[in-house]
Design a protein around this motif. Structure first.
Motif, PDB file in Angstrom:
ATOM      1  N   PRO A  75       0.840  -1.201   0.000  1.00  0.00           N
ATOM      2  CA  PRO A  75       0.000   0.000   0.000  1.00  0.00           C
ATOM      3  C   PRO A  75       0.875   1.252   0.000  1.00  0.00           C
ATOM      4  O   PRO A  75       1.919   1.299   0.657  1.00  0.00           O
ATOM      5  CB  PRO A  75      -0.800  -0.131   1.301  1.00  0.00           C
ATOM      6  N   GLY A  76       0.444   2.240  -0.751  1.00  0.00           N
ATOM      7  CA  GLY A  76       1.180   3.494  -0.796  1.00  0.00           C
ATOM      8  C   GLY A  76       2.291   3.532  -1.813  1.00  0.00           C
ATOM      9  O   GLY A  76       3.012   4.530  -1.884  1.00  0.00           O
ATOM     10  N   ILE A  77       2.469   2.458  -2.623  1.00  0.00           N
ATOM     11  CA  ILE A  77       3.504   2.434  -3.653  1.00  0.00           C
ATOM     12  C   ILE A  77       2.843   2.124  -4.989  1.00  0.00           C
ATOM     13  O   ILE A  77       2.120   1.133  -5.109  1.00  0.00           O
ATOM     14  CB  ILE A  77       4.590   1.389  -3.339  1.00  0.00           C
ATOM     15  N   VAL A  78       3.085   2.985  -5.972  1.00  0.00           N
ATOM     16  CA  VAL A  78       2.540   2.811  -7.319  1.00  0.00           C
ATOM     17  C   VAL A  78       3.699   2.831  -8.311  1.00  0.00           C
ATOM     18  O   VAL A  78       4.379   3.852  -8.448  1.00  0.00           O
ATOM     19  CB  VAL A  78       1.523   3.908  -7.667  1.00  0.00           C
ATOM     20  N   VAL A  79       3.951   1.692  -8.956  1.00  0.00           N
ATOM     21  CA  VAL A  79       5.022   1.603  -9.949  1.00  0.00           C
ATOM     22  C   VAL A  79       4.474   2.116 -11.279  1.00  0.00           C
ATOM     23  O   VAL A  79       3.520   1.570 -11.826  1.00  0.00           O
ATOM     24  CB  VAL A  79       5.531   0.155 -10.099  1.00  0.00           C
ATOM     25  N   VAL A  80       5.089   3.192 -11.788  1.00  0.00           N
ATOM     26  CA  VAL A  80       4.650   3.791 -13.053  1.00  0.00           C
ATOM     27  C   VAL A  80       5.459   3.248 -14.222  1.00  0.00           C
ATOM     28  O   VAL A  80       4.922   2.957 -15.289  1.00  0.00           O
ATOM     29  CB  VAL A  80       4.760   5.325 -12.984  1.00  0.00           C
ATOM     30  N   ASN A  81       6.749   3.067 -14.026  1.00  0.00           N
ATOM     31  CA  ASN A  81       7.609   2.608 -15.119  1.00  0.00           C
ATOM     32  C   ASN A  81       8.694   1.705 -14.548  1.00  0.00           C
ATOM     33  O   ASN A  81       9.248   1.979 -13.480  1.00  0.00           O
ATOM     34  CB  ASN A  81       8.232   3.807 -15.844  1.00  0.00           C
ATOM     35  N   ALA A  82       8.960   0.623 -15.276  1.00  0.00           N
ATOM     36  CA  ALA A  82      10.032  -0.309 -14.897  1.00  0.00           C
ATOM     37  C   ALA A  82      10.666  -0.830 -16.164  1.00  0.00           C
ATOM     38  O   ALA A  82       9.980  -1.345 -17.047  1.00  0.00           O
ATOM     39  CB  ALA A  82       9.469  -1.455 -14.054  1.00  0.00           C
ATOM     40  N   GLU A  83      11.983  -0.707 -16.277  1.00  0.00           N
ATOM     41  CA  GLU A  83      12.680  -1.139 -17.481  1.00  0.00           C
ATOM     42  C   GLU A  83      14.130  -1.461 -17.144  1.00  0.00           C
ATOM     43  O   GLU A  83      14.618  -1.142 -16.045  1.00  0.00           O
ATOM     44  CB  GLU A  83      12.615  -0.045 -18.548  1.00  0.00           C
ATOM     45  N   LYS A  84      14.794  -2.098 -18.121  1.00  0.00           N
ATOM     46  CA  LYS A  84      16.211  -2.393 -17.987  1.00  0.00           C
ATOM     47  C   LYS A  84      16.949  -1.623 -19.067  1.00  0.00           C
ATOM     48  O   LYS A  84      16.635  -1.726 -20.246  1.00  0.00           O
ATOM     49  CB  LYS A  84      16.461  -3.895 -18.135  1.00  0.00           C
ATOM     50  N   ARG A  85      17.939  -0.842 -18.642  1.00  0.00           N
ATOM     51  CA  ARG A  85      18.662  -0.001 -19.583  1.00  0.00           C
ATOM     52  C   ARG A  85      20.148  -0.040 -19.228  1.00  0.00           C
ATOM     53  O   ARG A  85      20.526   0.222 -18.089  1.00  0.00           O
ATOM     54  CB  ARG A  85      18.137   1.431 -19.515  1.00  0.00           C
ATOM     55  N   HIS A  86      20.933  -0.409 -20.251  1.00  0.00           N
ATOM     56  CA  HIS A  86      22.387  -0.469 -20.082  1.00  0.00           C
ATOM     57  C   HIS A  86      22.786  -1.376 -18.919  1.00  0.00           C
ATOM     58  O   HIS A  86      23.700  -1.053 -18.132  1.00  0.00           O
ATOM     59  CB  HIS A  86      22.967   0.943 -19.860  1.00  0.00           C
ATOM     60  N   GLY A  87      22.112  -2.477 -18.797  1.00  0.00           N
ATOM     61  CA  GLY A  87      22.473  -3.451 -17.777  1.00  0.00           C
ATOM     62  C   GLY A  87      21.961  -3.134 -16.391  1.00  0.00           C
ATOM     63  O   GLY A  87      22.236  -3.882 -15.451  1.00  0.00           O
ATOM     64  N   LYS A  88      21.217  -2.044 -16.217  1.00  0.00           N
ATOM     65  CA  LYS A  88      20.699  -1.679 -14.899  1.00  0.00           C
ATOM     66  C   LYS A  88      19.175  -1.628 -14.960  1.00  0.00           C
ATOM     67  O   LYS A  88      18.574  -1.305 -15.987  1.00  0.00           O
ATOM     68  CB  LYS A  88      21.234  -0.311 -14.461  1.00  0.00           C
ATOM     69  N   TYR A  89      18.575  -1.959 -13.818  1.00  0.00           N
ATOM     70  CA  TYR A  89      17.131  -1.909 -13.715  1.00  0.00           C
ATOM     71  C   TYR A  89      16.708  -0.530 -13.210  1.00  0.00           C
ATOM     72  O   TYR A  89      17.263  -0.019 -12.219  1.00  0.00           O
ATOM     73  CB  TYR A  89      16.625  -2.980 -12.753  1.00  0.00           C
ATOM     74  N   LEU A  90      15.739   0.052 -13.870  1.00  0.00           N
ATOM     75  CA  LEU A  90      15.233   1.369 -13.499  1.00  0.00           C
ATOM     76  C   LEU A  90      13.757   1.231 -13.146  1.00  0.00           C
ATOM     77  O   LEU A  90      12.971   0.652 -13.901  1.00  0.00           O
ATOM     78  CB  LEU A  90      15.401   2.365 -14.643  1.00  0.00           C
ATOM     79  N   VAL A  91      13.381   1.767 -11.978  1.00  0.00           N
ATOM     80  CA  VAL A  91      11.988   1.738 -11.548  1.00  0.00           C
ATOM     81  C   VAL A  91      11.637   3.115 -11.007  1.00  0.00           C
ATOM     82  O   VAL A  91      12.428   3.742 -10.289  1.00  0.00           O
ATOM     83  CB  VAL A  91      11.761   0.646 -10.481  1.00  0.00           C
TER      84      VAL A  91
END
Length: 650
Positions: free
Chosen positions: A396-412
């Motif tokens: 609760p209280g967390i909303v993931v808008v974007n999640a991707e992998k770029r240049h070997g790193k995970y971005l959220v």
């Protein structure tokens, strides 16, 4: 025609007496009427006269051109004029009775137009493309309407064209494949390839054909649909790269063999031939009510293929039953059945057995193991990342808008309520490398009931006797007891609080109301005892009296908040010693004594009532020494009544 009224139709001569000059004049008039083409919008006086004459002859209506005041006026049909008679005579001279009848008959006119319409269309098409362009919308609309009404009409019309075209395309593709196979096998130096090349040279077949035959498990080469009664071929198909046999000859052969077997071995006419074998070839025959299906197969076909043939003969009988029954030698209606026969042209080749070198196997094994390990690790990492995102989304209280992998790193990135759990705590739990995860969160206010309850507690700061709870509909439930002032303040603050839509206080009791009830109960529980035969309060009862006084004062203070008036009855009691009359007076005196003591302590006498009951309400009815002492007492009864409207709080 201004001089038409001066004509005398009674002087006309018979047709046989016409002079040569009259005939020439009529011919000239016909020429002028039917061949003369005046220029557009530029009519001279002669042309105007001719136009008016044409109109009178063909439409019985005068031409709408500017005329002098003496212009011709159409006569009434009921009363013919001499002008009308003259026109009728002129029309008879020009056209004759037969031509006039044809002009007056619309059906004859339609027939005349239909006779020249095809030639006119061809002639117009040769001149330019205007007719084609004009017909395109009509043709398109007709096709659209036909397809919309019945799709099968267009598909059946295109099937005879598309079937051969597709087969030709497949044949070309197979030919190209064969040529490519020849080129590939030409470079092969295996012993097996030399053996096949030798066989190809001896038999005169191409190298690819020999390879196909040697690697073939089975192939349906030809399929025949044969009329059962006449033994004529209704339709047949041939597999690519297979020499076609005479279909009628094959049909006659099958009929002859079946007749031979039935005649020679006295087989029942109901029994039929179903399988023939000639070396590498096998002929399967499937009987239908009016037709039979024969397939020529090279190799060993699986039994499952028989269901394909059986289904095909059933479909053909279902779709072409009437055509088969009425068959008189014309196989054209069975052209669409080729699509069912082609489903039977199946084949299967042997799996190629390669024996690569151990080094190649080892190399391939290393490559596959590496790829497998890499794939497993990648899959495992993706699963961990998916579990991490799933864990975040469930909080609760967390909303993931974007999640991707770029240049070997995970971005959220997304939104996070300040009260929500720290997302970095789940990275270790998901067994991810913290350095490989980068997160960016924007603050927001979550309307989750858990967080709304926490914020409500921080804002309202309820006492320990109050509990707060927010349900899924945003209703704030306040349960317990609290001071009246806090309750009123909480109602005002909570109505403007984010996430709260309503307040429910049914189970919330004001503390003062509890204190009011508590004081009432404490007073009514107090019992003051007296000495025997007098109104003197026992010395040990002074403390109880003071406690009663404090509770009464408390009641007087709290009751106005709830618009209540306090009334207290003081009941005096006595034991059963002595007469009832004396005991009644004694009990009344004891009640008056306590009333006076209460008034002396500042309690309003108007709220007090002293009542002596004598021996009527003994504490214990059994007359013992202890019971008599208990019955010498004063008790209290508190009444809380609604205050009159308009009475202010004290």
């Amino acid at each position: 025609m201004t001089d038409s009224s001066t004509r005398n139709t009674s002087n006309k001569a018979p047709d046989g007496d016409r002079s040569l000059g009259e005939e020439e004049a009529l011919a000239e008039l016909r020429n002028l009427l039917f061949t003369h083409q005046p220029a557009q919008n530029q009519l001279d006086s002669n042309e105007e006269v001719l136009a008016e004459l044409r109109n009178l002859l063909f439409t019985h209506q005068p031409v709408q051109t500017p005329q002098p005041p003496t212009a011709f006026v159409q006569p009434s049909q009921k009363e013919p004029t001499t002008e009308e008679e003259a026109i009728a005579e002129l029309r008879s001279l020009l056209f004759g009775a037969d031509l006039q009848a044809r002009l007056d008959n619309p059906k004859v006119l339609v027939e005349d137009v239909s006779a020249v319409l095809p030639e006119a269309i061809v002639l117009r098409t040769m001149q330019d493309e205007q007719l084609s362009k004009a017909a395109v919308p009509t043709v398109e609309q007709a096709i659209h309407t036909s397809v919309k009404q019945d799709l099968n009409i267009l598909s059946d019309a295109l099937f005879p064209v598309m079937g051969p075209a597709i087969r030709k395309a497949v044949s070309t593709a197979l030919k190209t494949l064969t040529e490519s196979l020849n080129q590939t096998l030409d470079r092969s130096l295996s012993p097996q390839s030399f053996k096949w090349r030798l066989e190809a040279a001896q038999t005169g077949k191409s190298f690819a054909e020999v390879v196909i035959l040697r690697t073939l498990v089975y192939r349906v080469e030809q399929v025949f649909l044969i009329h059962k009664q006449t033994s004529l071929v209704l339709q047949y198909v041939v597999a690519p790269m297979v020499a076609a046999q005479d279909a009628d000859l094959v049909s006659a052969m099958l009929r002859a063999i079946q007749d031979f077997v039935q005649d020679s071995f006295k087989v029942s006419q109901e029994d039929a031939l179903d399988t023939l074998e000639f070396g590498e070839l096998t002929i399967w025959i499937f009987q239908g009510p009016q037709a039979l299906l024969a397939g020529v197969i090279r190799g060993n076909a699986p039994q499952e293929l028989k269901s394909v043939f059986q289904t095909t003969i059933e479909k053909i009988h279902k779709e072409f039953r009437r055509d088969i029954i009425s068959f008189q030698g014309d196989s054209t209606p069975f052209e669409p059945s080729k699509r069912y026969l082609e489903d039977c042209l199946q084949f299967q080749f042997q799996a190629k057995e390669d024996k690569p070198s151990p080094i190649l196997l080892t190399l391939l094994g290393v490559i596959f193991c590496s790829l497998g390990l890499w794939g497993f690790l990648s899959f495992q990492e993706r699963q961990r990342w998916a579990n991490y995102l799933e864990k975040l989304n469930s909080q609760p209280g967390i909303v993931v808008v974007n999640a991707e992998k770029r240049h070997g790193k995970y971005l959220v990135s997304g939104l996070r309520d300040p009260l929500a759990i720290d997302p970095t705590l789940f990275i270790q739990e998901a067994k991810l490398n913290p350095k490989s995860v980068s997160s960016r969160w924007q603050p927001y206010i979550s309307l989750d009931t858990k967080f709304t309850t926490i914020r409500a507690k921080r804002l309202l700061q309820p006492p320990a006797t109050v509990s707060l709870k927010v349900d899924d509909n945003g209703v704030l439930y306040i349960i317990g007891s609290a001071p009246h002032q806090w309750i009123e303040q909480a109602k005002k603050q909570a109505t403007n609080f984010p996430g709260i839509t309503a307040i429910q206080t049914e189970n919330l009791i004001e503390t003062e109301r509890l204190e009011l009830q508590s004081s009432k109960e404490k007073i009514e529980k107090q019992i003051l005892y007296f000495d025997k035969g007098n109104t003197q309060l026992l010395a040990t009862e002074n403390g109880k009296l003071q406690a009663v006084i404090q509770e009464i004062k408390k009641l007087a203070t709290i009751a106005p908040f709830f618009h209540k008036d306090v009334r207290i009855q003081i009941f005096g009691h006595s034991d059963n010693d002595g007469s009832a009359e004396n005991n009644l007076r004694l009990s009344q005196a004891r009640a008056n004594t306590i009333l006076s003591a209460l008034v002396s302590q500042g309690i309003k006498g108007s709220n007090l009532t002293a009542v002596g009951v004598g021996i009527r309400e003994p504490w214990h009815k059994k007359s013992t020494q202890n019971n008599r002492e208990i019955n010498r007492r004063v008790s209290f009864k508190v009444f809380l009544t609604d205050a009159p409207k308009g009475k202010s709080k004290q």
